[in-house]
Motif scaffolding. Structure first.
Motif, PDB file in Angstrom:
ATOM      1  N   VAL A 184       5.166  79.346  17.652  1.00  0.00           N
ATOM      2  CA  VAL A 184       4.008  79.845  18.389  1.00  0.00           C
ATOM      3  C   VAL A 184       4.412  80.434  19.735  1.00  0.00           C
ATOM      4  CG1 VAL A 184       3.517  77.582  19.398  1.00  0.00           C
ATOM      5  CG2 VAL A 184       1.682  79.265  19.206  1.00  0.00           C
ATOM      6  N   LYS A 185       5.429  79.854  20.391  1.00  0.00           N
ATOM      7  CA  LYS A 185       5.844  80.356  21.708  1.00  0.00           C
ATOM      8  C   LYS A 185       6.385  81.774  21.616  1.00  0.00           C
ATOM      9  CE  LYS A 185       6.918  75.812  23.706  1.00  0.00           C
ATOM     10  NZ  LYS A 185       7.989  74.948  24.286  1.00  0.00           N
ATOM     11  N   LYS A 186       6.984  82.115  20.486  1.00  0.00           N
ATOM     12  CA  LYS A 186       7.530  83.456  20.285  1.00  0.00           C
ATOM     13  C   LYS A 186       6.576  84.355  19.504  1.00  0.00           C
ATOM     14  CE  LYS A 186      12.376  81.925  20.232  1.00  0.00           C
ATOM     15  NZ  LYS A 186      13.632  81.901  19.437  1.00  0.00           N
ATOM     16  N   ALA A 187       5.443  83.769  19.074  1.00  0.00           N
ATOM     17  CA  ALA A 187       4.477  84.522  18.248  1.00  0.00           C
ATOM     18  C   ALA A 187       5.187  85.151  17.044  1.00  0.00           C
ATOM     19  CB  ALA A 187       3.763  85.590  19.076  1.00  0.00           C
ATOM     20  N   SER A 188       6.012  84.329  16.368  1.00  0.00           N
ATOM     21  CA  SER A 188       6.808  84.861  15.258  1.00  0.00           C
ATOM     22  C   SER A 188       6.885  83.861  14.120  1.00  0.00           C
ATOM     23  CB  SER A 188       8.218  85.201  15.724  1.00  0.00           C
ATOM     24  OG  SER A 188       8.925  84.023  16.071  1.00  0.00           O
ATOM     25  N   VAL A 189       7.216  84.364  12.960  1.00  0.00           N
ATOM     26  CA  VAL A 189       7.434  83.504  11.801  1.00  0.00           C
ATOM     27  C   VAL A 189       8.610  84.067  11.009  1.00  0.00           C
ATOM     28  CG1 VAL A 189       5.752  84.767  10.367  1.00  0.00           C
ATOM     29  CG2 VAL A 189       6.384  82.421   9.778  1.00  0.00           C
ATOM     30  N   GLU A 190       9.492  83.176  10.561  1.00  0.00           N
ATOM     31  CA  GLU A 190      10.574  83.525   9.642  1.00  0.00           C
ATOM     32  C   GLU A 190      10.222  82.964   8.273  1.00  0.00           C
ATOM     33  OE1 GLU A 190      14.242  81.925  11.013  1.00  0.00           O
ATOM     34  OE2 GLU A 190      14.205  82.985  12.934  1.00  0.00           O
ATOM     35  N   GLU A 236       5.378  96.542   5.942  1.00  0.00           N
ATOM     36  CA  GLU A 236       4.924  97.500   6.955  1.00  0.00           C
ATOM     37  C   GLU A 236       3.844  96.924   7.869  1.00  0.00           C
ATOM     38  OE1 GLU A 236       2.410  97.966   3.290  1.00  0.00           O
ATOM     39  OE2 GLU A 236       4.539  97.704   3.762  1.00  0.00           O
ATOM     40  N   ARG A 237       3.184  95.836   7.438  1.00  0.00           N
ATOM     41  CA  ARG A 237       2.169  95.199   8.276  1.00  0.00           C
ATOM     42  C   ARG A 237       2.749  94.059   9.117  1.00  0.00           C
ATOM     43  NH1 ARG A 237      -0.678  96.473   3.561  1.00  0.00           N
ATOM     44  NH2 ARG A 237      -0.020  94.548   2.530  1.00  0.00           N
ATOM     45  N   GLY A 238       4.046  93.807   8.966  1.00  0.00           N
ATOM     46  CA  GLY A 238       4.654  92.687   9.665  1.00  0.00           C
ATOM     47  C   GLY A 238       4.397  91.369   8.965  1.00  0.00           C
ATOM     48  N   HIS A 239       4.014  91.429   7.678  1.00  0.00           N
ATOM     49  CA  HIS A 239       3.703  90.230   6.898  1.00  0.00           C
ATOM     50  C   HIS A 239       4.803  89.969   5.867  1.00  0.00           C
ATOM     51  CE1 HIS A 239      -0.850  91.213   7.632  1.00  0.00           C
ATOM     52  NE2 HIS A 239      -0.230  90.787   8.728  1.00  0.00           N
ATOM     53  N   TYR A 240       4.730  88.766   5.286  1.00  0.00           N
ATOM     54  CA  TYR A 240       5.722  88.343   4.290  1.00  0.00           C
ATOM     55  C   TYR A 240       5.003  88.011   2.985  1.00  0.00           C
ATOM     56  CZ  TYR A 240       8.585  88.056   8.458  1.00  0.00           C
ATOM     57  OH  TYR A 240       9.244  88.369   9.622  1.00  0.00           O
ATOM     58  N   ILE A 256       1.256  86.792  11.368  1.00  0.00           N
ATOM     59  CA  ILE A 256       0.725  86.310  12.640  1.00  0.00           C
ATOM     60  C   ILE A 256      -0.514  87.107  13.028  1.00  0.00           C
ATOM     61  CG2 ILE A 256       1.218  85.936  15.085  1.00  0.00           C
ATOM     62  CD1 ILE A 256       2.878  84.163  13.338  1.00  0.00           C
ATOM     63  N   GLN A 257      -1.563  86.392  13.403  1.00  0.00           N
ATOM     64  CA  GLN A 257      -2.761  87.030  13.955  1.00  0.00           C
ATOM     65  C   GLN A 257      -2.510  87.270  15.446  1.00  0.00           C
ATOM     66  OE1 GLN A 257      -6.276  84.611  13.813  1.00  0.00           O
ATOM     67  NE2 GLN A 257      -7.664  86.305  14.301  1.00  0.00           N
TER      68      GLN A 257
END
Length: 289
Positions: free
Chosen positions: A166-172, A188-192, A203-204
């Motif tokens: 959450v601190k980086k607003a990212s997900v692997e 292309e949407r930044g989704h997995y 991420i929203q």
């Protein structure tokens, strides 16, 4: 969807009784790491449930939230468990003997979770720890505790593993390919994408807190239970507003009609009085130009 069997315990020729979820600890006594974990888990669960209900019309699936997965028999037992912050298991009964699981016990269930998600509170090293059971502590000479990443990849063999920071607003997101995790590229949407579930994980970004959310394959965000309830309430309020407006128009039309009828009645009564008055005077009102 293809599921793999976990590494459990070595075979034995002796008849033994393995403990089930009612006999194993359901907590290690540690605190929840932060106040975001519970609402984050609720968002993930309530938003994906309608999708899972379509995937499993028989209701055979379960979701774990900060619940232990016992993958290895150890002493004490809690050392043989990992507790993902969120995980989903397909094709298992939601209840065991009429009660909710206290934990998920691999040697009783056999079916591995399909996806596990960890919420990072520290620096992320715990969630990415690849220490194996073969690694030896140089000081004690004892095997080291297996790391989460290794357990999910090599022991339980969970097909999808996500690490949310959450601190980086990212997900692997990692996908198990030929027994090893491969880091997935975002679309292309930044989704997995998780094709077997028909959803994407992403991420929203347009909120104060960057929540981890599910999305459809078309990029539409799946609404949480609260969001669906709020949307339904908004629709109900709009329907009520339309109904109130229709009622108001009907009332206005009724009042206008009553007023018009009252004016006509008053005019007719006045004409009748005038006619009677003229007749009393001997004047024929029909002859008045």
């Amino acid at each position: 969807m293809v599921l793999t069997k976990p590494i459990i315990a070595p075979p034995t020729n002796h008849q033994i009784t393995l403990p089930d979820h009612t006999q194993l600890p359901d907590s290690d006594g540690t605190f929840v790491k932060n106040f975001q974990e519970l609402p984050q888990s609720i968002i993930l669960t309530t938003s994906i449930e309608p999708t899972l209900q379509k995937l499993h019309p028989d209701g055979r699936y379960c979701i774990g939230q900060d619940s232990g997965i016992y993958w290895r028999i150890t002493e004490p037992p809690i050392k043989g468990a990992e507790a993902p912050d969120w995980f989903y298991v397909p094709n298992v009964e939601p209840l065991l003997a009429g009660e909710y699981r206290r934990s998920y016990v691999m040697w009783k269930e056999i079916v591995a979770p399909f996806i596990a998600i960890e919420f990072v509170s520290g620096d992320g090293s715990e969630e990415r720890d690849t220490t194996s059971l073969n690694d030896i502590d140089e000081q004690t000479g004892e095997p080291k505790k297996a790391g989460k990443f290794w357990v999910y990849e090599r022991a339980i063999r969970i097909p999808f593993y996500a690490i949310y920071e959450v601190k980086k607003a990212s997900v692997e997101v990692y996908h198990l390919v030929d027994g090893k995790y491969e880091k997935m590229p975002a679309n292309e949407r930044g989704h997995y994408p998780v094709p077997e579930m028909g959803v994407e994980l992403g991420i929203q970004q347009n909120t104060e807190i960057p929540w981890l959310r599910w999305w459809t394959a078309d990029g539409e965000m799946l609404l949480s239970g609260n969001e669906r309830a709020n949307l339904e309430q908004q629709r109900a309020d709009q329907e009520q507003q339309r109904a109130d407006q229709e009622q108001q128009r009907a009332d206005q039309e009724r009042i206008a009609k009553q007023q018009a009828e009252a004016l006509l009645l008053e005019e007719r009564q006045q004409n009748e009085k005038l006619t009677a008055y003229l007749k009393n005077l001997g004047i024929n009102p029909d002859l008045i130009p």
